[in-house]
Scaffold this motif. Structure first.
Motif, PDB file in Angstrom:
ATOM      1  N   LEU A 113      -8.939  -2.868   1.986  1.00  0.00           N
ATOM      2  CA  LEU A 113      -8.531  -3.157   0.612  1.00  0.00           C
ATOM      3  C   LEU A 113      -9.787  -3.089  -0.254  1.00  0.00           C
ATOM      4  CD1 LEU A 113      -5.953  -4.058  -0.902  1.00  0.00           C
ATOM      5  CD2 LEU A 113      -6.676  -6.399  -0.534  1.00  0.00           C
ATOM      6  N   ILE A 148      -9.082  -8.007   4.473  1.00  0.00           N
ATOM      7  CA  ILE A 148      -7.662  -7.704   4.322  1.00  0.00           C
ATOM      8  C   ILE A 148      -7.503  -6.204   4.515  1.00  0.00           C
ATOM      9  CG2 ILE A 148      -5.664  -7.804   2.790  1.00  0.00           C
ATOM     10  CD1 ILE A 148      -7.096 -10.094   1.283  1.00  0.00           C
ATOM     11  N   THR A 199      -6.263   1.192  -1.083  1.00  0.00           N
ATOM     12  CA  THR A 199      -6.671   1.123   0.314  1.00  0.00           C
ATOM     13  C   THR A 199      -7.358   2.437   0.619  1.00  0.00           C
ATOM     14  OG1 THR A 199      -4.525   1.921   1.108  1.00  0.00           O
ATOM     15  CG2 THR A 199      -4.868  -0.457   1.091  1.00  0.00           C
ATOM     16  N   SER A 251       0.861  -1.175   0.000  1.00  0.00           N
ATOM     17  CA  SER A 251       0.000   0.000   0.000  1.00  0.00           C
ATOM     18  C   SER A 251       0.898   1.225   0.000  1.00  0.00           C
ATOM     19  CB  SER A 251      -0.889   0.004   1.239  1.00  0.00           C
ATOM     20  OG  SER A 251      -1.694   1.158   1.256  1.00  0.00           O
ATOM     21  N   TRP A 310       0.017  -6.875   6.152  1.00  0.00           N
ATOM     22  CA  TRP A 310      -1.438  -6.852   6.057  1.00  0.00           C
ATOM     23  C   TRP A 310      -2.042  -7.646   7.207  1.00  0.00           C
ATOM     24  CZ3 TRP A 310      -3.515  -3.847   2.295  1.00  0.00           C
ATOM     25  CH2 TRP A 310      -2.640  -3.426   1.286  1.00  0.00           C
ATOM     26  N   PRO A 327      -4.606  -2.913   5.743  1.00  0.00           N
ATOM     27  CA  PRO A 327      -3.201  -2.587   6.012  1.00  0.00           C
ATOM     28  C   PRO A 327      -2.947  -2.671   7.517  1.00  0.00           C
ATOM     29  CG  PRO A 327      -4.293  -0.824   4.781  1.00  0.00           C
ATOM     30  CD  PRO A 327      -5.347  -1.782   5.203  1.00  0.00           C
TER      31      PRO A 327
END
Length: 148
Positions: free
Chosen positions: A75, A65, A84, A25, A50, A67
């Protein structure tokens, strides 16, 4: 579809397009959020870690999912590219294939790593190596009860 029974925790998501290329990200928000790219692994890999958490026990293979450094982020995808953003998380299906794991959206589109450094795209599954991912478990999330 077999359920992988992944443990909730910290992961690095590796792309099969090159040595130590991982889902990343970026730090700068543009357009619809922070672009997600496939990039060489950093040391330490902070923007590349993640949090993967089962979406619901009754939904086999479906996970959130986010960050790791921004657990309120999610995500997401728009215009067939990955971002993101601080929105409600969407669940992703993580399923095994002969070439690696596929990460598939609610619309049946698979994450596809394009050339190194390019934004990750979503496309119909075709079992190309660009759709194969590895999940490297780093450990459980410690002290994160507010997001459980």
């Amino acid at each position: 579809m077999p359920d992988l029974q992944l443990s909730d925790g910290r992961y690095i998501i590796g792309a099969h397009i090159g040595f130590r290329i991982v889902l990343t990200s970026t730090q700068h928000t543009v357009e619809l959020g922070a672009p997600v790219i496939a990039a060489p692994e950093l040391i330490p890999p902070i923007p590349q870690e993640w949090r993967i958490k089962r979406a619901d026990q009754s939904l086999p293979g479906q996970y959130f999912i986010t960050p790791l450094y921004n657990p309120k982020g999610s995500l997401v995808y728009a215009n067939d590219v990955l971002w993101t953003n601080d929105v409600a998380p969407a669940s992703w299906v993580i399923k095994p294939t002969p070439s690696g794991m596929h990460i598939v959206s609610d619309k049946g589109l698979a994450l596809r790593a394009e050339p190194i450094g390019a934004q990750v795209r979503l496309a119909p599954e075709d079992n190309s190596p660009n759709e194969a991912w590895s999940l490297h478990f780093l450990g459980p999330i410690i002290g994160d009860e507010e997001n459980d």
